[in-house]
Write a protein that holds these residues in place. Structure first.
Motif, PDB file in Angstrom:
ATOM      1  N   UNK A  98      49.156  36.618  16.584  1.00 19.22           N
ATOM      2  CA  UNK A  98      48.690  36.011  17.842  1.00 19.22           C
ATOM      3  C   UNK A  98      48.940  34.508  17.934  1.00 19.22           C
ATOM      4  N   UNK A  99      48.839  33.785  16.824  1.00 17.66           N
ATOM      5  CA  UNK A  99      49.049  32.337  16.870  1.00 17.66           C
ATOM      6  C   UNK A  99      50.540  32.034  17.018  1.00 17.66           C
ATOM      7  N   UNK A 100      50.847  31.036  17.810  1.00 13.16           N
ATOM      8  CA  UNK A 100      52.254  30.707  18.084  1.00 13.16           C
ATOM      9  C   UNK A 100      52.770  29.553  17.228  1.00 13.16           C
ATOM     10  N   UNK A 101      51.903  28.642  16.838  1.00 14.13           N
ATOM     11  CA  UNK A 101      52.330  27.482  16.061  1.00 14.13           C
ATOM     12  C   UNK A 101      52.279  27.785  14.570  1.00 14.13           C
ATOM     13  N   UNK A 102      53.358  27.481  13.888  1.00 14.38           N
ATOM     14  CA  UNK A 102      53.413  27.711  12.448  1.00 14.38           C
ATOM     15  C   UNK A 102      52.419  26.814  11.714  1.00 14.38           C
TER      16      UNK A 102
END
Length: 316
Positions: A297-301
């Motif tokens: 779900x999270x987009x930022x590494x």
């Protein structure tokens, strides 16, 4: 009550039933009644000012959950004996099925114990308070301790069924899992797009840690089987069930929010440190689930790395 008091007082004064001393006494009682009315009004105004607030609701649910968990710690099998998973029942066991559909609200284990001693049987319950049952679902098994039962099967079945209360909704008193479920539902609703209140969800997570901490406390001297209920066997609650009730919905609904993920992760780390022997395995499982959801779900590494870094701090 105050209206009736004033009405009777006015009638008595009009008829001249009171003398001088009676009027003085009536005046003194009237002052006391007025003070009680003012106190009641102020207390009711204070209650109305808090009624419906999220914080007040969470406080009440947390208190109910802690009370239920504390009571279950003292009586892990509600006063009966442990019904272990490896225990096998004899072929002669009589299965009693539910005649209603709803939630088990209460089990009168002490009444069951009296019945079991009277008719010389053992009762093995397949349900606990909070279990959803339907018509035809097995509720318990009856095993005769002698060659024949002291009363006929139908009578024994009716007596045993009368000790189980089945209703349309769950209750807090005898169902520790329900309190955790309600806390989790409050957090899930706060995380919905319509509300978008992660602060409330974070507050609930902290309260969940405080509530679950009660489960880690050692059993006190009262945590034993009642002498009259040794023939009643019940299953106990598991840590995995408690964690699934509370953390699974919050972790699912807050998977896209870094601040919620961080708070859930910190809560799991805290519980693992509070009592590793009881909580460690369940915490490890939910940490793995949280990291898996976050990776999707999270987009930022950077946010994913932050969660992974915090997860590695958990004591192995």
């Amino acid at each position: 009550g105050s209206f009736l008091f004033s009405l009777v007082g006015i009638i008595a004064l009009s008829t001249g039933a009171y003398g001088t001393q009676g009027r003085v006494l009536l005046f003194a009682v009237t002052i006391i009644v007025v003070i009680l009315i003012v106190y009641t009004l102020l207390r009711w105004i204070d209650h109305l000012s808090k009624l419906g607030r999220v914080g007040e609701t969470i406080d009440r649910v947390e208190k109910a959950a802690i009370k239920a968990i504390t009571q279950r710690i003292q009586w892990p099998y509600l006063g009966g004996s442990a019904y272990t998973t490896d225990l096998s029942l004899p072929p002669s066991a009589i299965t009693v099925k539910s005649e209603l559909t709803g939630y088990v609200q209460h089990i009168d284990v002490f009444a069951l114990g009296a019945i079991a001693q009277d008719v010389e049987i053992q009762v093995y319950l397949e349900v606990l308070p909070g279990t959803f049952v339907h018509e035809g679902m097995p509720l318990l098994h009856i095993v005769s301790m002698g060659n024949t039962m002291a009363c006929d099967t139908d009578t024994a079945r009716e007596k045993v069924l009368a000790t189980l209360t089945i209703g349309v909704r769950r209750t807090f008193e005898n169902d520790p899992r329900f309190g955790l479920c309600v806390l989790s539902e409050i957090a899930s609703r706060a995380l919905s797009p319509a509300v978008n209140d992660p602060g409330t969800a974070i507050d609930v997570i902290g309260r969940g840690v405080r509530t679950l901490t009660c489960w880690s406390k050692p059993h006190g001297p009262g945590s034993h089987t009642n002498q009259g209920c040794k023939q009643i066997f019940l299953r106990g609650l598991t840590v995995d069930d408690l964690f699934d009730d509370f953390f699974a919905p919050i972790s699912r609904d807050g998977a896209a929010l870094l601040e919620v993920n961080l708070r859930v992760l910190k809560a799991l780390i805290s519980l693992a440190e509070i009592n590793p022997a009881i909580f460690k395995d369940a915490c490890d499982r939910h940490v793995a689930l949280l990291i898996t959801r976050a990776d999707i779900t999270l987009t930022l590494q950077h946010e994913k790395d932050q969660l992974n870094s915090l997860a590695r701090t958990m004591t192995p």
